[in-house]
Design a protein around this motif. Structure first.
Motif, PDB file in Angstrom:
ATOM      1  N   ALA A 291     -15.762   3.434   7.916  1.00 52.39           N
ATOM      2  CA  ALA A 291     -14.502   3.662   8.633  1.00 52.39           C
ATOM      3  C   ALA A 291     -14.130   2.369   9.340  1.00 52.39           C
ATOM      4  N   HIS A 292     -13.040   1.731   8.907  1.00 54.05           N
ATOM      5  CA  HIS A 292     -12.577   0.484   9.512  1.00 54.05           C
ATOM      6  C   HIS A 292     -11.603   0.810  10.640  1.00 54.05           C
ATOM      7  N   ASN A 293     -11.873   0.242  11.785  1.00 53.30           N
ATOM      8  CA  ASN A 293     -11.144   0.596  13.008  1.00 53.30           C
ATOM      9  C   ASN A 293     -11.292   2.090  13.276  1.00 53.30           C
ATOM     10  N   PHE A 294     -12.354   2.664  12.722  1.00 53.38           N
ATOM     11  CA  PHE A 294     -12.769   4.056  12.912  1.00 53.38           C
ATOM     12  C   PHE A 294     -11.803   5.084  12.314  1.00 53.38           C
ATOM     13  N   VAL A 295     -10.514   4.816  12.271  1.00 52.27           N
ATOM     14  CA  VAL A 295      -9.577   5.811  11.738  1.00 52.27           C
ATOM     15  C   VAL A 295      -8.543   5.221  10.781  1.00 52.27           C
ATOM     16  N   ASP A 296      -8.335   3.902  10.783  1.00 51.64           N
ATOM     17  CA  ASP A 296      -7.216   3.326  10.024  1.00 51.64           C
ATOM     18  C   ASP A 296      -7.473   3.310   8.515  1.00 51.64           C
ATOM     19  N   ILE A 297      -8.649   2.824   8.098  1.00 46.90           N
ATOM     20  CA  ILE A 297      -8.969   2.704   6.669  1.00 46.90           C
ATOM     21  C   ILE A 297     -10.315   3.365   6.417  1.00 46.90           C
TER      22      ILE A 297
ATOM     23  N   ASN B  46      -9.642  -6.263   6.788  1.00 51.13           N
ATOM     24  CA  ASN B  46      -9.361  -5.460   5.611  1.00 51.13           C
ATOM     25  C   ASN B  46      -7.854  -5.283   5.457  1.00 51.13           C
ATOM     26  N   ASP B  47      -7.350  -5.624   4.282  1.00 49.24           N
ATOM     27  CA  ASP B  47      -5.933  -5.460   3.948  1.00 49.24           C
ATOM     28  C   ASP B  47      -5.885  -4.717   2.612  1.00 49.24           C
ATOM     29  N   VAL B  48      -5.783  -3.393   2.685  1.00 48.04           N
ATOM     30  CA  VAL B  48      -5.908  -2.576   1.490  1.00 48.04           C
ATOM     31  C   VAL B  48      -5.220  -1.237   1.703  1.00 48.04           C
ATOM     32  N   ALA B  49      -4.728  -0.660   0.621  1.00 48.14           N
ATOM     33  CA  ALA B  49      -4.126   0.671   0.632  1.00 48.14           C
ATOM     34  C   ALA B  49      -3.002   0.788   1.649  1.00 48.14           C
ATOM     35  N   GLY B  50      -2.223  -0.271   1.798  1.00 43.75           N
ATOM     36  CA  GLY B  50      -1.074  -0.235   2.687  1.00 43.75           C
ATOM     37  C   GLY B  50      -1.387  -0.412   4.147  1.00 43.75           C
ATOM     38  N   GLU B  51      -2.618  -0.769   4.499  1.00 44.34           N
ATOM     39  CA  GLU B  51      -3.000  -0.944   5.895  1.00 44.34           C
ATOM     40  C   GLU B  51      -3.728  -2.270   6.045  1.00 44.34           C
ATOM     41  N   SER B  52      -3.481  -2.963   7.161  1.00 43.06           N
ATOM     42  CA  SER B  52      -4.119  -4.244   7.428  1.00 43.06           C
ATOM     43  C   SER B  52      -4.699  -4.220   8.833  1.00 43.06           C
ATOM     44  N   THR B  53      -5.994  -4.580   8.974  1.00 41.62           N
ATOM     45  CA  THR B  53      -6.606  -4.524  10.297  1.00 41.62           C
ATOM     46  C   THR B  53      -7.801  -5.466  10.379  1.00 41.62           C
ATOM     47  N   PHE B  54      -7.921  -6.124  11.517  1.00 38.35           N
ATOM     48  CA  PHE B  54      -9.146  -6.844  11.881  1.00 38.35           C
ATOM     49  C   PHE B  54      -9.790  -6.034  12.987  1.00 38.35           C
ATOM     50  N   SER B  55     -10.953  -5.442  12.715  1.00 39.93           N
ATOM     51  CA  SER B  55     -11.446  -4.415  13.629  1.00 39.93           C
ATOM     52  C   SER B  55     -12.927  -4.168  13.407  1.00 39.93           C
TER      53      SER B  55
ATOM     54  N   ASN C  61      -0.201  -3.896  -5.650  1.00 37.36           N
ATOM     55  CA  ASN C  61      -0.329  -4.405  -4.287  1.00 37.36           C
ATOM     56  C   ASN C  61      -1.796  -4.760  -4.051  1.00 37.36           C
ATOM     57  N   THR C  62      -2.148  -5.966  -4.475  1.00 42.88           N
ATOM     58  CA  THR C  62      -3.549  -6.379  -4.413  1.00 42.88           C
ATOM     59  C   THR C  62      -4.041  -6.421  -2.971  1.00 42.88           C
ATOM     60  N   GLY C  63      -5.223  -5.871  -2.735  1.00 40.28           N
ATOM     61  CA  GLY C  63      -5.819  -5.890  -1.407  1.00 40.28           C
ATOM     62  C   GLY C  63      -7.204  -6.500  -1.443  1.00 40.28           C
ATOM     63  N   PHE C  64      -7.779  -6.715  -0.279  1.00 44.42           N
ATOM     64  CA  PHE C  64      -9.117  -7.277  -0.198  1.00 44.42           C
ATOM     65  C   PHE C  64      -9.700  -6.973   1.169  1.00 44.42           C
ATOM     66  N   GLY C  65     -10.996  -7.221   1.310  1.00 43.22           N
ATOM     67  CA  GLY C  65     -11.665  -7.066   2.594  1.00 43.22           C
ATOM     68  C   GLY C  65     -12.876  -7.960   2.695  1.00 43.22           C
ATOM     69  N   VAL C  66     -13.135  -8.480   3.892  1.00 44.81           N
ATOM     70  CA  VAL C  66     -14.324  -9.285   4.183  1.00 44.81           C
ATOM     71  C   VAL C  66     -14.977  -8.674   5.413  1.00 44.81           C
ATOM     72  N   ASN C  67     -16.244  -8.239   5.302  1.00 44.19           N
ATOM     73  CA  ASN C  67     -16.904  -7.522   6.384  1.00 44.19           C
ATOM     74  C   ASN C  67     -18.328  -8.023   6.579  1.00 44.19           C
ATOM     75  N   ALA C  68     -18.800  -7.895   7.808  1.00 41.79           N
ATOM     76  CA  ALA C  68     -20.184  -8.217   8.147  1.00 41.79           C
ATOM     77  C   ALA C  68     -20.734  -7.036   8.937  1.00 41.79           C
ATOM     78  N   ASN C  69     -21.656  -6.279   8.333  1.00 43.07           N
ATOM     79  CA  ASN C  69     -22.188  -5.065   8.938  1.00 43.07           C
ATOM     80  C   ASN C  69     -23.689  -5.183   9.152  1.00 43.07           C
ATOM     81  N   VAL C  70     -24.181  -4.534  10.211  1.00 47.84           N
ATOM     82  CA  VAL C  70     -25.606  -4.449  10.506  1.00 47.84           C
ATOM     83  C   VAL C  70     -25.981  -2.974  10.544  1.00 47.84           C
ATOM     84  N   VAL C  71     -26.995  -2.591   9.753  1.00 49.13           N
ATOM     85  CA  VAL C  71     -27.389  -1.189   9.678  1.00 49.13           C
ATOM     86  C   VAL C  71     -28.875  -1.064   9.984  1.00 49.13           C
ATOM     87  N   ILE C  72     -29.280   0.172  10.305  1.00 45.76           N
ATOM     88  CA  ILE C  72     -30.687   0.476  10.506  1.00 45.76           C
ATOM     89  C   ILE C  72     -31.038   1.671   9.623  1.00 45.76           C
TER      90      ILE C  72
END
Length: 776
Positions: A759-765, A728-737, A696-707
């Motif tokens: 933590a994507h959507n803080f708790v989902d992935i 992110n669509d991975v490990a059986g979960e899909s979310t834009f968050s 079950n191939t998954g993937f993710g595209v993210n843009a993060n800003v850190v300090i």
């Protein structure tokens, strides 16, 4: 909705931009994409892999061939709500192989920065392969083909001079019969029998996101392309630069498909258009057919008109191959008589593409010829949009030859630019010499004050040598001195020096002492002519140098040599004090005028300005003065910041990482991450892309800003925390968050190792990753 949001994210990422290669380049790009298939395709969503190979034309335009193949896709009935329960329960899901071969036009927006937005437009042929055999029966694969077109929007992230990460969202459109995917032998087909047969008007829209590493082979980066390079480039590619108006009288011949009623014919017409630069151009054309397959003014009742995109495969002086892509309308009039002697041929749209050659005759005149494949549809005009199978297209061959007249501005004169370049280099070189001379002047003044003859002599030697090099550089630029002339001049100088030395050797000690007294007295009384203080000091410095290092030294006793050196140092120190006094007076006058920023400060000869050059805030400067074995001195300065600065963005390199994603399932991930800092800001921008390979191939595209946080506690960690946004669509979960990031880099191996938790959507992935940062 998720697909549109993902598209918007990619657009947002492309707000700070950088262009890529100049010249004609070969482009290579392996790709991976995830497609949300239209429900009416009866195909499950999934991953496709492939590649692109083509040509880049300057910074803005690319043409490339495309190949894509699916990975573990299956057919499905879940997208249909009108099938009976019996049909759904007895449906046996089968693998569906999707293969695409086509071409694509890519338009980059040529800007400066880290990201490069682009648009794509493509078309090609798609092949669907499904095993339609009944359960437990031998395999029986059925193929169906569709013509597809797609439109995309994305951005490139610069990872190196010739390496970019492409992120793209696109929509692929094709017509298909869903029954070609759902049909299975031995199954009750009553629920889909209305689709079978001639139901071929189902248009589908299929969204996808794509990532790929694009390599540019050949060409130059914008910073490597100087004004002189451009001038020579234009001079040897026709002598015209920039925008050019193009007029082309043309003769053409079309060999029409045998399955049509169109008779082969000659055409006479012309093209009008323009070239945007040395690489690409646009043309509009109109051709009128002639009768009886002859070149004449006896016109046939048929014409064609349209437009072409022209891309040159090189820009050298000489034969230039080019690619032509275009389309238009073939207008067959009502009175047209076809090859069967009857009326019956129909008008229609066409698309075409081919290869050609340009042969320059003069600066403004070329001859050209090309061969093209031309495609029309057998459907009526109003039904063209429902074309499915490539077999519905009719293939014709178009040949054309013509004369090209180019009207445009002459390119910059290369000789003039060359002279400007030489002048600039000489100015830069002499300025380096002058900066070092100014520094030596300050050191020399200290030697005078300390009565240090040995140090003064060493400094004077270096200063005179630099002054000679500075004068030689200026003379070479002024008179364009050849190497032979320089050698001859050097020999003459050596001869003169030898003669002077020989003449000096013949002087008696008494004559030499008289000469020393005369020089010292002369600079004090100005007996020869009115002289500046600098000129008097120069005479004394030369005399001091000869007494301590030259042939005069052989004719003086040690006691007289030391006494004469001291007399000269005293006089030099006196003259130097006069310069300081005059300079202080001038400065005090300047200070009395107030603290205006626009005041003019006059610095007297021999004085060195101590006012530091302004530095960019937050950019500590490191300046080095380097003198090689030949005495050539260069000054290098730079900032202590690492990374490549492009405007207000600093590219700090690319990272690779691996780890685990935890949600409903657990999946291993591998990915790539960019690292960007900002001037005058502690924040860092870290976009990333990862894949989770497996069943079950998954993937993710993210843009993060850190300090990041600096911890002065003797530990090797530099922690960071941040927020971001991604799909992110991975490990059986899909979310834009939104994302929450917590991590640290380790101050080992140059601080290139890192580990973080996201933590994507803080708790989902939940993703835990470790990685390594490369400095490119």
């Amino acid at each position: 909705m998720k697909k549109i949001i993902t598209l918007c994210v990619l657009v947002f990422i492309g707000t700070n931009l950088q262009a890529q290669m100049k010249d004609v380049t070969v482009t290579l790009q392996p790709t991976a994409s995830y497609t949300w298939f239209d429900n009416n395709t009866a195909i499950e969503d999934g991953v496709m892999f492939g590649g692109r190979l083509g040509f880049g034309f300057g910074e803005a335009i690319e043409l490339r061939g495309i190949y894509e193949k699916s990975n573990d896709l299956k057919n499905t009935v879940s997208g249909f709500d009108f099938f009976s329960d019996n049909f759904v329960n007895n449906f046996n899901s089968r693998s569906v192989d999707v293969e695409r071969i086509g071409g694509e036009f890519k338009a980059n927006i040529p800007t400066r920065g880290t990201f490069v937005p682009f648009l794509t437009l493509g078309a090609g042929v798609q092949t669907l392969t499904v095993d339609i055999a009944a359960t437990d029966a031998p395999k029986n694969e059925q193929e169906s083909k569709q013509i597809y077109a797609n439109l995309g929007l994305g951005t490139q992230i610069r990872l190196g001079d010739r390496l970019f990460l492409n992120l793209e969202a696109k929509n692929t459109v094709f017509n298909m019969n869903p029954g070609s995917v759902l049909y299975q032998e031995g199954q009750d087909q009553s629920d889909i029998e209305d689709w079978l047969g001639d139901n071929n008007k189902t248009r589908t829209y299929n969204w996808s996101v794509l990532a790929g590493l694009q390599f540019y082979l050949g060409g130059r980066t914008p910073g490597e392309f100087s004004a002189l390079d451009r001038a020579y480039y234009n001079k040897f590619s026709g002598g015209l630069g920039g925008f050019k108006l193009i007029i082309e009288p043309v003769g053409a011949y079309i060999n029409f498909d045998d399955d049509t009623n169109l008779a082969d014919a000659y055409f006479i017409g012309g093209k009008v258009g323009f070239d945007l630069n040395q690489y690409v151009g646009l043309r509009g054309y109109y051709y009128q057919a002639t009768r009886n397959e002859k070149m004449s003014t006896d016109w046939q009742d048929m014409a064609m008109y349209g437009g072409d995109f022209i891309a040159n495969l090189n820009v050298a002086r000489g034969v230039v191959p080019y690619i032509a892509l275009g389309g238009g309308y073939l207008n067959v009039y009502d009175n047209y008589v076809g090859k069967d002697g009857l009326n019956g041929a129909s008008s229609g749209y066409f698309a075409k593409g081919g290869l050609g050659l340009n042969i320059p005759i003069s600066r403004n005149l070329e001859i050209f010829g090309d061969a093209n494949m031309m495609f029309t549809s057998q459907r009526a005009d109003e039904d063209l949009q429902n074309t499915i199978d490539p077999d519905e297209l009719k293939q014709h061959t178009l040949y054309s030859v013509g004369v090209r007249l180019k009207l445009g501005n002459r390119t910059n004169d290369t000789d003039e630019i060359l002279q400007r370049r030489i002048d600039q280099r000489v100015d830069d070189r002499t300025q380096v010499y002058q900066d070092r001379i100014d520094s030596l002047e300050s050191e020399l003044a200290d030697a005078y004050k300390n009565n240090d003859a040995k140090k003064a002599v060493a400094i004077i030697e270096e200063k005179k040598d630099l002054e000679r090099k500075k004068d030689n550089a200026a003379q070479e630029a002024k008179y364009n001195v050849s190497p032979e002339a320089k050698n001859a001049a050097q020999e003459t100088k050596s001869s003169i020096k030898k003669t002077v030395k020989e003449s000096r050797v013949e002087m008696t000690p008494k004559e030499l002492e008289d000469l020393i007294e005369k020089v010292i007295q002369g600079v004090d009384e100005e007996t020869y002519r009115p002289q500046t203080t600098e000129e008097r000091m120069d005479r004394l410095e030369r005399l001091l140098l000869e007494i301590n290092t030259g042939t005069y030294r052989e004719n003086l006793s040690p006691v007289r040599q030391e006494d004469a050196s001291q007399q000269i140092l005293n006089k030099l120190n006196e003259l130097d004090r006069k310069i300081d006094t005059n300079t202080n007076k001038i400065n005090s006058l300047g200070n009395n005028t107030g603290n205006n920023q626009d005041k003019t400060l006059i610095i007297g000869s021999g004085q060195q300005s101590t006012t530091p050059a302004p530095q960019m805030i937050g950019q500590p400067s490191n300046t080095k003065v380097i003198t090689d074995t030949d005495g050539n001195t260069t000054v290098k300065s730079g900032t202590s910041n690492e990374g490549v600065a492009t405007g207000w963005v600093i590219n700090e390199g690319m990272s690779i990482f691996t780890g685990a994603a935890l949600a409903d399932d657990v999946a291993m991930i591998i990915g790539i991450r960019g690292n960007y800092a900002f001037t005058n800001s502690p924040f860092k921008f870290m976009p990333d892309l990862y894949l989770a390979p497996g069943k079950n191939t998954g993937f993710g595209v993210n843009a993060n800003v850190v300090i990041p946080f600096d911890i002065d506690a003797g530990i090797i960690l530099q922690p960071y925390v941040g927020l971001g946004l991604g799909y992110n669509d991975v490990a059986g979960e899909s979310t834009f968050s939104p994302n929450f990031v917590l991590g640290t880099s380790f101050n080992v191996m140059g601080g290139k190792l890192f580990a973080d938790y996201t933590a994507h959507n803080f708790v989902d992935i939940h993703i835990i990753s470790v990685g390594y940062k490369f400095q490119f």
